[in-house]
Design a protein around this motif. Structure first.
Motif, PDB file in Angstrom:
ATOM      1  N   HIS A   6       0.853  -1.186   0.000  1.00  0.00           N
ATOM      2  CA  HIS A   6       0.000   0.000   0.000  1.00  0.00           C
ATOM      3  C   HIS A   6       0.889   1.236   0.000  1.00  0.00           C
ATOM      4  O   HIS A   6       2.124   1.128   0.009  1.00  0.00           O
ATOM      5  CB  HIS A   6      -0.984  -0.003   1.173  1.00  0.00           C
ATOM      6  CG  HIS A   6      -0.348  -0.173   2.515  1.00  0.00           C
ATOM      7  ND1 HIS A   6       0.174   0.861   3.223  1.00  0.00           N
ATOM      8  CD2 HIS A   6      -0.129  -1.291   3.255  1.00  0.00           C
ATOM      9  CE1 HIS A   6       0.674   0.409   4.369  1.00  0.00           C
ATOM     10  NE2 HIS A   6       0.510  -0.890   4.409  1.00  0.00           N
ATOM     11  N   ASP A   7       0.302   2.419  -0.035  1.00  0.00           N
ATOM     12  CA  ASP A   7       1.062   3.661  -0.202  1.00  0.00           C
ATOM     13  C   ASP A   7       2.109   3.900   0.884  1.00  0.00           C
ATOM     14  O   ASP A   7       3.139   4.506   0.630  1.00  0.00           O
ATOM     15  CB  ASP A   7       0.118   4.862  -0.257  1.00  0.00           C
ATOM     16  CG  ASP A   7      -0.718   4.871  -1.512  1.00  0.00           C
ATOM     17  OD1 ASP A   7      -0.340   4.184  -2.480  1.00  0.00           O
ATOM     18  OD2 ASP A   7      -1.757   5.558  -1.529  1.00  0.00           O
ATOM     19  N   THR A   8       1.838   3.458   2.090  1.00  0.00           N
ATOM     20  CA  THR A   8       2.756   3.784   3.191  1.00  0.00           C
ATOM     21  C   THR A   8       3.658   2.632   3.618  1.00  0.00           C
ATOM     22  O   THR A   8       4.407   2.760   4.575  1.00  0.00           O
ATOM     23  CB  THR A   8       1.972   4.280   4.421  1.00  0.00           C
ATOM     24  OG1 THR A   8       1.080   3.249   4.837  1.00  0.00           O
ATOM     25  CG2 THR A   8       1.200   5.549   4.091  1.00  0.00           C
ATOM     26  N   GLY A   9       3.580   1.513   2.928  1.00  0.00           N
ATOM     27  CA  GLY A   9       4.455   0.410   3.298  1.00  0.00           C
ATOM     28  C   GLY A   9       3.863  -0.936   2.942  1.00  0.00           C
ATOM     29  O   GLY A   9       2.923  -1.021   2.168  1.00  0.00           O
ATOM     30  N   SER A  10       4.413  -1.988   3.529  1.00  0.00           N
ATOM     31  CA  SER A  10       3.909  -3.325   3.249  1.00  0.00           C
ATOM     32  C   SER A  10       4.332  -4.308   4.339  1.00  0.00           C
ATOM     33  O   SER A  10       5.435  -4.217   4.862  1.00  0.00           O
ATOM     34  CB  SER A  10       4.418  -3.813   1.894  1.00  0.00           C
ATOM     35  OG  SER A  10       5.819  -3.857   1.898  1.00  0.00           O
TER      36      SER A  10
ATOM     37  N   ASP B   4       7.850   0.298   6.344  1.00  0.00           N
ATOM     38  CA  ASP B   4       7.130   1.566   6.455  1.00  0.00           C
ATOM     39  C   ASP B   4       7.819   2.585   5.548  1.00  0.00           C
ATOM     40  O   ASP B   4       9.007   2.842   5.695  1.00  0.00           O
ATOM     41  CB  ASP B   4       7.159   2.032   7.912  1.00  0.00           C
ATOM     42  CG  ASP B   4       6.437   3.333   8.140  1.00  0.00           C
ATOM     43  OD1 ASP B   4       5.770   3.832   7.221  1.00  0.00           O
ATOM     44  OD2 ASP B   4       6.548   3.871   9.257  1.00  0.00           O
ATOM     45  N   ASN B   5       7.078   3.140   4.607  1.00  0.00           N
ATOM     46  CA  ASN B   5       7.644   4.109   3.668  1.00  0.00           C
ATOM     47  C   ASN B   5       7.199   5.534   3.976  1.00  0.00           C
ATOM     48  O   ASN B   5       7.130   6.371   3.094  1.00  0.00           O
ATOM     49  CB  ASN B   5       7.250   3.756   2.238  1.00  0.00           C
ATOM     50  CG  ASN B   5       7.883   2.462   1.780  1.00  0.00           C
ATOM     51  OD1 ASN B   5       8.981   2.141   2.179  1.00  0.00           O
ATOM     52  ND2 ASN B   5       7.176   1.718   0.967  1.00  0.00           N
ATOM     53  N   ALA B   6       6.906   5.820   5.206  1.00  0.00           N
ATOM     54  CA  ALA B   6       6.450   7.162   5.578  1.00  0.00           C
ATOM     55  C   ALA B   6       7.564   8.183   5.376  1.00  0.00           C
ATOM     56  O   ALA B   6       8.739   7.896   5.575  1.00  0.00           O
ATOM     57  CB  ALA B   6       5.969   7.174   7.029  1.00  0.00           C
TER      58      ALA B   6
ATOM     59  N   GLU C 294      12.550   4.503   4.084  1.00  0.00           N
ATOM     60  CA  GLU C 294      12.144   3.132   4.351  1.00  0.00           C
ATOM     61  C   GLU C 294      12.623   2.711   5.738  1.00  0.00           C
ATOM     62  O   GLU C 294      13.767   2.942   6.109  1.00  0.00           O
ATOM     63  CB  GLU C 294      12.740   2.193   3.314  1.00  0.00           C
ATOM     64  CG  GLU C 294      12.301   0.753   3.530  1.00  0.00           C
ATOM     65  CD  GLU C 294      12.823  -0.159   2.450  1.00  0.00           C
ATOM     66  OE1 GLU C 294      12.175  -0.240   1.401  1.00  0.00           O
ATOM     67  OE2 GLU C 294      13.875  -0.772   2.662  1.00  0.00           O
TER      68      GLU C 294
END
Length: 99
Positions: free
Chosen positions: A3-7, A28-30, A34
């Motif tokens: 999803h947009d903010t991570g996986s 978390d890709n906030a 990463e």
């Protein structure tokens, strides 16, 4: 699952390997960076289920997932089966067909 903010990624070991850990990796890709967290457990799932069942019977502890959670799990499994059947042009009937 992405999803947009991570996986999250859940990796199960081969079933014939005793005490091999199941690994959960959360990414978390906030904020454009990463960050990864990795959790492992080598406790057998069946043993945990058996201990929880014992606790429910002996101590009256309510189950962690009640009827609503069980229904959600069944619906998710039926949807996965229906999607698989559709992708592979297999017949699908009963509750699974309409899940």
């Amino acid at each position: 699952m992405h999803h947009d903010t991570g996986s999250p990624e859940l990796a199960f070991p081969a079933p014939y390997l005793m005490n091999a850990p199941t690994v959960l990796t959360a990414t978390d890709n906030a904020a454009g960076m990463e960050r990864r967290a990795r959790f492992t457990s080598d406790v057998e799932a069946f043993e945990q289920e058996l201990a929880a069942f014992h606790d429910m019977i002996v101590n009256g502890t309510p189950p962690r997932t009640g009827v609503t959670g069980a229904l959600d799990d069944l619906t998710t499994a039926q949807r996965a089966a229906a999607r698989f059947a559709a992708q592979h042009r297999l017949p699908c009937a009963g509750e699974t067909k309409t899940a």
